[in-house]
Write a protein that holds these residues in place. Sequence first.
Motif, short mmCIF file in Angstrom:
data_model
loop_
_atom_site.label_atom_id
_atom_site.label_comp_id
_atom_site.label_asym_id
_atom_site.label_seq_id
_atom_site.Cartn_x
_atom_site.Cartn_y
_atom_site.Cartn_z
N GLY A 104 -12.36 49.70 19.51
CA GLY A 104 -13.15 49.40 20.76
C GLY A 104 -14.19 50.29 20.83
O GLY A 104 -14.83 50.58 21.94
N GLU A 107 -17.10 48.48 22.72
CA GLU A 107 -16.97 48.61 24.29
C GLU A 107 -17.42 49.91 24.50
O GLU A 107 -18.06 50.03 25.91
N GLU A 111 -20.44 50.95 27.57
CA GLU A 111 -20.04 51.74 28.70
C GLU A 111 -20.88 52.97 28.63
O GLU A 111 -21.54 53.69 29.69
N ASN A 200 -2.27 49.47 19.90
CA ASN A 200 -3.46 49.11 20.88
C ASN A 200 -4.70 48.39 20.21
O ASN A 200 -5.25 47.37 20.57
N ARG A 204 -6.12 44.70 21.16
CA ARG A 204 -7.56 44.30 21.25
C ARG A 204 -8.01 43.12 20.56
O ARG A 204 -8.88 42.04 20.86
N SER A 279 -5.86 55.64 26.12
CA SER A 279 -6.31 54.57 26.87
C SER A 279 -6.95 53.25 26.18
O SER A 279 -7.30 53.32 25.31
N ASN A 280 -6.69 52.13 26.76
CA ASN A 280 -7.35 50.75 26.42
C ASN A 280 -8.53 50.56 27.28
O ASN A 280 -9.16 49.57 27.14
N ASN A 281 -8.82 51.45 28.32
CA ASN A 281 -9.80 51.22 29.20
C ASN A 281 -11.44 51.77 28.51
O ASN A 281 -11.45 52.90 28.39
N ALA A 282 -12.17 50.99 28.29
CA ALA A 282 -13.61 51.35 27.56
C ALA A 282 -14.39 52.45 28.63
O ALA A 282 -14.84 53.32 28.07
N GLU A 283 -14.35 52.27 29.75
CA GLU A 283 -14.87 53.09 30.63
C GLU A 283 -14.33 54.46 30.57
O GLU A 283 -15.02 55.51 30.34
N ILE A 284 -12.80 54.50 30.71
CA ILE A 284 -12.37 55.91 30.61
C ILE A 284 -12.72 56.39 29.29
O ILE A 284 -12.91 57.72 29.18
N ASN A 285 -12.60 55.61 28.18
CA ASN A 285 -12.74 56.39 26.67
C ASN A 285 -14.34 56.74 26.78
O ASN A 285 -14.41 57.75 25.98
#
Length: 296
Positions: A104, A107, A111, A200, A204, A279-285
């Motif tokens: 990711g 991504e 972000e 994960n 993706r 996490s798989n959440n790009a914003e959090i990562n």
Amino acid sequence: ERAIVGTKYKQESRDTAIAKALEYIAEKTDHYLDELHKLVPSQEICIYCWRGGFRSEGMGHLFQTAGKKIYRLVGGYKAYRNYVLDSFNTEYKLIVIGGMTGSGKTEILGEIGKTNKQMLDLEGIANHKGSAFGALGQADQPTTQQFENDLATQLTKFDPQKNIWLEDESRMIGRVKIPDDLFSQIRTATVIKVEVSKKNRISRLIKDYANFDKEDLINSITNISRRLGGLNTKLAIEAIEAEDYYIATDIILDYYDKTYTYGLEKREGQTVISLKLESNNAEINAEKVIEFVKRN
């Protein structure tokens, strides 16, 4: 025509060279004006020739009579190309986001860019995602020269004294080549290697690629068949045909993971710092990566 005008400039005078250039233009005036109105509906136009000489100057005069506001590239395309290549000699403060395929990284960079940080999207400029599957869903790639031009345009918007975030890349992104001077800087910059579970990463990649035509996926696998090996190529293609994308991706990742790990180990003098991401959440990562860099 360029040679003749250039010879007149050197052997006779500037005025005779301009006169000859205007003579050439006069022979094709109607054609030039027709094409101008087709190609440039706006009132402003920037024109150039190889050295910013009499051809562009003559055309500029013609276009002005047609009501256009003219800008001429000083020194021509030759000077512009020198400017482009010189831009890669600038010393930049690079932060390289690395990690295995499917982590990711793109991504995360996207972000990071949304936070008003300087982000250089090499794959976006190259119209290619870097792997054997990187051309899928992308527009045609630019030439390497146009890639360099576009890359320099982006770099000149940045403050070299501030961090520039970018993704770890091979020298070649599809068919285009990262300029040597910039690539050398990438290879000596600190790498933040994001570590994401294989499960994960597979999820993706399935999300990103499973919707493409099976034939295109199979062709991409075939392109790396020599490196995958005969058996793995056969199994991966069979999995694609059966729409078992998890198995196909798992097989292909084994190859890419080994290749990336080997390449990372071979680099000398480059600091690699690992950061585990759950996490798989790009914003959090992205937030985690930014905070991690601040602390380190």
